[in-house]
Design an enzyme around this catalytic site. Structure first.
Site, PDB file in Angstrom:
ATOM      1  CG  ASP A   1      -1.706   1.264   1.391  1.00 57.07           C
ATOM      2  OD1 ASP A   1      -2.522   1.563   0.499  1.00 57.07           O
ATOM      3  OD2 ASP A   1      -1.511   1.972   2.389  1.00 57.07           O
TER       4      ASP A   1
ATOM      5  CD  GLU B   1      -3.417  -2.077  -1.066  1.00 59.42           C
ATOM      6  OE1 GLU B   1      -3.507  -0.838  -1.113  1.00 59.42           O
ATOM      7  OE2 GLU B   1      -3.941  -2.763  -0.171  1.00 59.42           O
TER       8      GLU B   1
END
Length: 254
Positions: free
Chosen positions: A69, A136
């Site tokens: 992320d 992610e």
């Protein structure tokens, strides 16, 4: 011919060092990223689900998702900064939000069919955001397996290309957010009132009413308060946009 023999021998030896499952994972990840896998353990972790079984407390994707992320956010921020040299902070923030929001990441993860790489037996129902989470985690694993510069190139050249980013420029991610921004700019009041309703099927739903300057203009029902508000906001947007032209036909990012 000698080179061809060498490559075939190399691939055969590589397959022997990997289990069949690891070889499949390594090969498929290489197809996606264009990079040879150095540390298969990272990708095993990236595609492992959390388990409640104490005997199998292996690492799961959550730590790599957290890292991915941040890495993805940095890559996209730098890309937007250079792509839109005259855009202000607000525009850049909106664009980044459109790219890294959960819905778009889920779409990217689904297109890559990342759930097929899950290492442990998946439950009958996976989280609706699992594809985005795995996307992610993949970025996090790739960053650790290669380096930031290579990871950035993979993201920009293969996963989130400039043409894909351009497609998102005029996309509305959140109608509720758009209405809030517009109402603050025009100094008008947009209010949401949500209540619970029990349907004839005994299912509990949420109904949201949207008020514009105390006038009720739309409503919608959904299985969660957040979804009900967003759906009602979308309906309110279409009604108000016809009367007030919320979105201008030509928009200058500067």
């Amino acid at each position: 011919m000698e080179l061809k023999k060498y490559i075939s021998k190399f691939l055969l030896n590589r397959k022997k060092t990997f289990s069949e499952k690891d070889y499949f994972l390594s090969t498929e990840i290489s197809k996606i990223t264009g990079c040879e896998v150095q540390n298969i353990n990272l990708y095993r972790e990236a595609f492992s689900l959390k388990t409640s079984c104490k005997e199998h407390q292996l690492r799961n994707y959550e730590r790599l998702e957290f890292l991915g992320d941040s890495v993805l956010g940095a890559i996209i921020s730098c890309q937007l900064f250079s792509t839109y040299p005259h855009a202000n902070e607000g525009y850049l923030t909106q664009m980044k939000s459109k790219i890294v929001n959960r819905k778009n990441l889920n779409k990217l993860g689904n297109e890559l069919n990342l759930t097929k790489f899950l290492q442990n037996e998946s439950p009958s129902t996976l989280s609706e955001n699992i594809s985005g989470n795995l996307f992610e985690a993949l970025i996090g694993a790739l960053y650790l397996d290669v380096d930031y510069e290579t990871c950035k190139n993979v993201v920009i050249e293969r996963l989130l290309t400039p043409s894909e980013i351009n497609k998102l420029e005029n996309k509305i991610v959140s109608y509720k957010g758009l209405l809030l921004e517009w109402s603050q700019k025009k100094k008008v009041t947009i209010k949401y009132v949500t209540c619970e309703e029990l349907q004839p099927s005994k299912q509990l739903v949420f109904r949201t009413y949207v008020y514009f300057n105390e006038e009720k203009i739309s409503n919608a029902t959904e299985t969660s308060k957040k979804k009900a508000e967003e759906k009602a906001a979308q309906r309110a947007f279409y009604i108000l946009n016809k009367k007030k032209c919320i979105i201008e036909k030509s928009k200058n990012p500067a």
